[in-house]
Design an enzyme around this catalytic site. Structure first.
Site, PDB file in Angstrom:
ATOM      1  CG  ASP A   1      -1.796   1.200   1.313  1.00 25.94           C
ATOM      2  OD1 ASP A   1      -2.536   1.447   0.357  1.00 25.94           O
ATOM      3  OD2 ASP A   1      -1.735   1.912   2.333  1.00 25.94           O
TER       4      ASP A   1
ATOM      5  CG  ASP B   1      -2.145   7.615   0.252  1.00 19.58           C
ATOM      6  OD1 ASP B   1      -1.262   8.468   0.113  1.00 19.58           O
ATOM      7  OD2 ASP B   1      -3.057   7.449  -0.570  1.00 19.58           O
TER       8      ASP B   1
ATOM      9  CG  ASP C   1      -2.062   2.452   6.329  1.00 24.34           C
ATOM     10  OD1 ASP C   1      -2.188   2.089   5.140  1.00 24.34           O
ATOM     11  OD2 ASP C   1      -2.628   3.454   6.806  1.00 24.34           O
TER      12      ASP C   1
END
Length: 351
Positions: free
Chosen positions: A21, A23, A219
């Protein structure tokens, strides 16, 4: 498995490709996450390939690659898979000669639709058969109105993703899911979503890289890690973005990671597996158990209650506490035995 796994070797030696991922994992806004560029360089040097998988549909793969390169992570567009690309692939797979697509989103989404050779229209007055919606900060009321008009007239609604929020340098801002919700409120019709937590975006990224043993890294539990489970790919959760230790401890079965780390340096680390003995869950030198609705840690000075005597835990303590909390939750048949107002927990670096 519904609990944490262990590894006897660094993850970058076990898995051949990291589906990362962006961001909250590699960068937040314009800035790199601390340690991320160096950790990716180390993983690549060890033979691990990387593919960047993002629910952000606003930017093209080339723009994302250029940003990563500027941050010290040299990347080509072939190493990027976006939710816009996944949405375009879905629409293309179902398209016929009558398909007309109204794009509500940014350059990345328009480019992905164009790359698939689909017929774009600019207004609901041109009778689109599909409305595809992805995030861009420039979306305005009239864009959402055009989407609503077209869907009310019979167009399908496809969303690149349903993330309610996204991390920025100033905090969390409304994401594509929040804007999609406005259209849903106006039309009463739910869209299909092609990004995370759906499995196909991860399968698409793995195919593009030729990965045989991929690892999802994220995250956010309800998108990255839920998507990893849906795709049946092991997931590593890092606590540098949306969800931290507090959310990990309360994670429902479908959102639980296979591995847990502070940041991307976890790729180069061995991950001890939590084990249970005499009512305690232990991980390396850490130990934790659940007492009622409280997490209890065993430390040199005696038992410590999380939220009362400390709000700090190292990664092995979080691993042990997660194993204890998940076991107790599963035994009780509830999402989590821990309270919704569990105090914020900060994971500290073990050095």
């Amino acid at each position: 498995m519904t609990g944490l796994s262990g590894s006897t070797a660094p993850l970058q030696d076990i898995f051949d490709c990291a589906l990362l991922d962006l961001d909250g994992v590699v960068y937040v806004g314009a800035d790199a996450v601390e340690h991320a560029p160096a950790a990716i360089q180390v993983a690549r040097a060890g033979g691990m390939r990387t593919v960047f998988v993002t629910n952000n549909a606003a930017r093209t793969a080339q723009t994302v690659a250029d940003h990563l390169t500027d941050l010290g992570v040299p990347t080509g567009p072939e190493e990027v898979t976006t939710a816009a690309m996944a949405a375009a692939a879905l629409i293309s797979a179902e398209a016929d000669e009558h398909t007309r697509v109204l794009v509500i989103g940014g350059t990345g989404l328009r480019q992905a639709i164009t790359d698939e050779g689909l017929h774009l229209v600019e207004s609901a007055t041109q009778s689109p058969t599909v409305v595809v919606q992805g995030f861009t900060p420039e979306i305005a009321w009239h864009d959402l109105a055009e989407a609503a008009y077209a869907i009310a007239a019979g167009a399908q609604h496809v969303a690149s993703n349903l993330d309610a929020s996204l991390p920025t340098e100033r905090g969390f801002a409304p994401g594509n899911g929040a804007l999609v919700a406005a259209v849903v409120a106006a039309t009463g019709k739910q869209p299909r979503s092609t990004g995370k937590p759906g499995p196909e975006i991860f399968h698409q990224a793995a195919r593009a890289s030729g990965a045989q043993r991929p690892l999802v890294v994220g995250d956010r539990l309800d998108t990255d890690l839920a998507g990893a489970r849906a795709a049946q790919i092991p997931g590593l959760h890092v606590c540098t973005g949306v969800d931290g230790p507090t959310q990990v401890l309360r994670a429902v079965v479908a959102h639980r990671p296979a591995f847990l780390g502070l940041d991307l340096r976890a790729l180069a680390q061995v991950h001890p597996e939590p084990t249970r003995a005499e009512g305690w869950w232990t991980c390396a030198g850490a130990a934790a158990r659940i007492k009622g609705e409280a997490v209890v840690l065993r430390r040199d000075g005696g038992d410590v209650r999380l939220g009362e005597q400390t709000n700090e835990m190292d990664v092995d303590e979080v691993r042990a506490a997660a194993a204890a909390a998940w076991e107790a939750s599963d035994a009780a048949g509830v999402d989590s035995v821990l309270p919704v107002d569990l105090p914020h927990v900060r994971m500290v670096d073990q050095g």
